[in-house]
Enzyme design. Structure first.
Site, short mmCIF file in Angstrom:
data_model
loop_
_atom_site.label_atom_id
_atom_site.label_comp_id
_atom_site.label_asym_id
_atom_site.label_seq_id
_atom_site.Cartn_x
_atom_site.Cartn_y
_atom_site.Cartn_z
N GLU A 139 0.79 -1.22 -0.11
CA GLU A 139 0.27 -0.38 0.12
C GLU A 139 1.15 1.44 -0.27
O GLU A 139 1.09 2.72 0.95
CB GLU A 139 -1.12 -0.04 1.26
CG GLU A 139 -1.67 -1.27 0.34
CD GLU A 139 -2.57 -1.12 2.07
OE1 GLU A 139 -3.23 -0.39 3.42
OE2 GLU A 139 -3.77 -2.22 2.06
N GLU A 259 -4.70 -8.21 -0.68
CA GLU A 259 -5.87 -8.02 0.30
C GLU A 259 -6.96 -8.35 -0.47
O GLU A 259 -7.39 -7.00 -1.15
CB GLU A 259 -5.07 -7.78 1.19
CG GLU A 259 -3.78 -6.90 2.02
CD GLU A 259 -3.15 -6.07 3.22
OE1 GLU A 259 -4.44 -5.34 3.22
OE2 GLU A 259 -2.48 -6.16 2.91
#
Length: 527
Positions: A139, A259
């Site tokens: 991220e 994810e």
């Protein structure tokens, strides 16, 4: 593409080696054991993402040596997973927001530290199986940048530097699969296009793109009235998966959804109503398959018990597991409500066949009789008044009977037969830190809450919507017979300004209540 297809399905070992404390137990999970990995493998997972945060285990500049004991521990866990037959992905995880994000104002130091970590990891793992995969950074995000253009430039620099270091380190790293994320691991078109430019420039057939997916935000956290898996939630998913498919998969570049889940799961899996949750995961698994995307379930300990080796929500996992290979039939609801204050009447659900056909409606091992207990007209499943009268029995509040609709494929759809009456709320006086509304739920279940001032404007957090966030602003406490209004709610409520709350229940009932905050004191009255 072949290897990434073989990685489906995947699982995340979250909140362990990625904790920002000094130890893998810092965020509440036990130490990782070979038995845990064995049991995860036995659930049908073929790949495991092992997020790793390095910041607490680094020496100083210029070499930033990784603490030997910690690197050995990571290698031990990786080796256990490889021995189990997993594809394994490791990365630089929460470092992304701890220090990598300062790159706009500290580019040289950040890049030096980042490069030093990957130089050491590339050396440590260059002899490892080709089933070990490296992910450049989790991220990625930047603070204080001038905007999208600079963000794209900085991420490109990180990704290409990572690629250069690993490839130059030799051994199996010459062709090791490398995973590169978009900014924020977002599937927005601009972010996808930026990453595609990096892929085009690198021209390396052993690269994988990654994004994360937690669904349409109002549904994912249950705010702004996002209680249902509706057309908006579905379109958000199909648009995201279509974008990454068309940009990457259609060009022969594989994609891993590194994810996925629902953001409300970080609190507990009850933030989103069970049936709506199941429909989301059924569809996600199906659509990922059609777009040839490999999925990795985010699990920070709330799904698979790390020592008991069991699923906290077996029904949820059954739906997820089924979605890897087929579709399942669902319905407009998993609940049929009959008010005890009224005569029992027939009730109708809309079936979502999802390409299957209806086979039977059962209570346990007993088939209900079509034409007597229920009728089926197209996708309309109607339970007769006679059947419901029998199923409700003595009409105690709550679930009186559980049925399952069986289809030609996938898992059956559970239907709870529930007796309820309109919930009753009572007055209360307490503090902003501990305010609960005495509630007789009478078999009903809370869906959401609205909050408005007398002039009709929205009250409380997220004041762009009247519907507050479930389990953050408010939460039902069924065992304690109360609805809790959280300190976070009152923190953004005006002093001495009465607020009208409207509680929406899954039966369709709406109950209003009034609260007034005066300093740290709160008075609640029936509206």
């Amino acid at each position: 593409m072949t290897a990434v297809a073989a990685m489906q399905p995947g699982w995340n070992l979250g909140n362990s080696l990625d904790s920002v404390g000094s130890d893998e137990t810092a965020w509440g999970n036990p130490r990782i054991t070979p038995e845990l990995l064995d049991n995860v493998r036995a659930q049908g997972f073929r790949s495991i993402r092992i997020p790793v945060t390095w910041s607490a285990h680094l020496g100083g500049a210029p070499s930033y040596p990784i603490e030997a004991a910690y690197l050995n521990r990571v290698k031990e866990v990786v080796d256990w997973a490889l021995a189990d037959g997993f594809y394994v992905m490791i990365n630089i995880h929460h470092d992304s927001w701890q220090w990598v994000n300062t790159m706009p104002t500290d580019r040289t130091n950040v890049l030096n530290k980042y490069n030093a970590i990957w130089t050491q990891l590339a050396t440590a793992f260059r002899g490892s199986s080709s089933k070990l995969v490296f992910e450049s950074v989790n991220e990625p995000q930047f603070t204080g940048s001038s905007g999208d253009a600079q963000n794209a430039t900085l991420l490109h620099e990180l990704n290409t530097s990572f690629h250069r270091i690993v490839r130059a380190s030799g051994g199996n790293n010459a062709t090791r699969l490398l995973v590169l994320p978009t900014l924020h691991t977002s599937s927005e078109q601009a972010r996808v296009d930026e990453l595609l430019t990096t892929f085009t420039g690198l021209n390396d057939r052993y690269l994988i793109a990654t994004v994360h997916f937690y669904g349409y935000w109002p549904f994912s956290v249950n705010v702004a009235g996002g209680t249902r898996f509706d057309a908006t939630v579905q379109k958000d998913l199909t648009d995201a998966f279509d974008r990454v498919h068309d940009a990457f998969v259609a060009r022969g570049i594989p994609v891993i959804i590194g994810e996925y889940g629902l953001l409300g799961f970080d609190r507990h899996t009850g933030t989103v109503q069970q049936g709506e949750k199941l429909k989301f995961f059924e569809f996600l698994g199906h659509y990922a398959r059609t777009k040839k995307l490999t999925t990795m379930l985010w699990d920070n300990g709330q799904h698979f018990h790390r020592t008991g080796f069991r699923w906290q929500d077996p029904e949820l996992f059954a739906q997820i597991r089924s979605s890897w290979t087929t579709r399942s039939g669902t319905a407009s609801s998993d609940q049929v409500f009959s008010a005890r204050a009224s005569a029992i009447t027939s009730k109708t659900l809309t079936l979502n066949l999802n390409g299957t056909s209806f086979v039977a409606l059962r209570q346990g091992t007993t088939d209900l009789v079509r034409g007597t207990d229920y009728t089926l007209s197209g996708d309309q499943l109607t339970l007769t008044a006679a059947a419901l009268t029998r199923l409700h029995g003595s009409r105690a509040y709550g679930v009186n009977a559980t049925l399952h609709a069986h289809f030609s494929a996938g898992v059956p759809w559970r239907i709870d037969v529930i007796t309820y009456d309109r919930p009753v709320l009572s007055g209360a006086t307490a503090t902003t830190g501990a305010f609960g509304i005495p509630t007789q739920f009478k078999g009903d279940q809370l869906a959401t809450m609205e909050a408005k001032y007398a002039d009709g404007s929205n009250a409380g957090p997220h004041n762009w919507t009247s519907y507050k966030e479930f389990d953050v602003a408010f939460a039902p406490d069924y065992a304690g017979n109360r609805i809790v209004l959280k300190p976070e709610f009152f923190a953004e409520v005006n002093d001495n300004a009465p607020v009208t709350l409207t509680f929406h229940f899954w039966s369709g009932e709406k109950v209003t209540y009034r609260v007034t905050r005066s300093g740290s004191s709160v008075t609640g009255t029936t509206a």
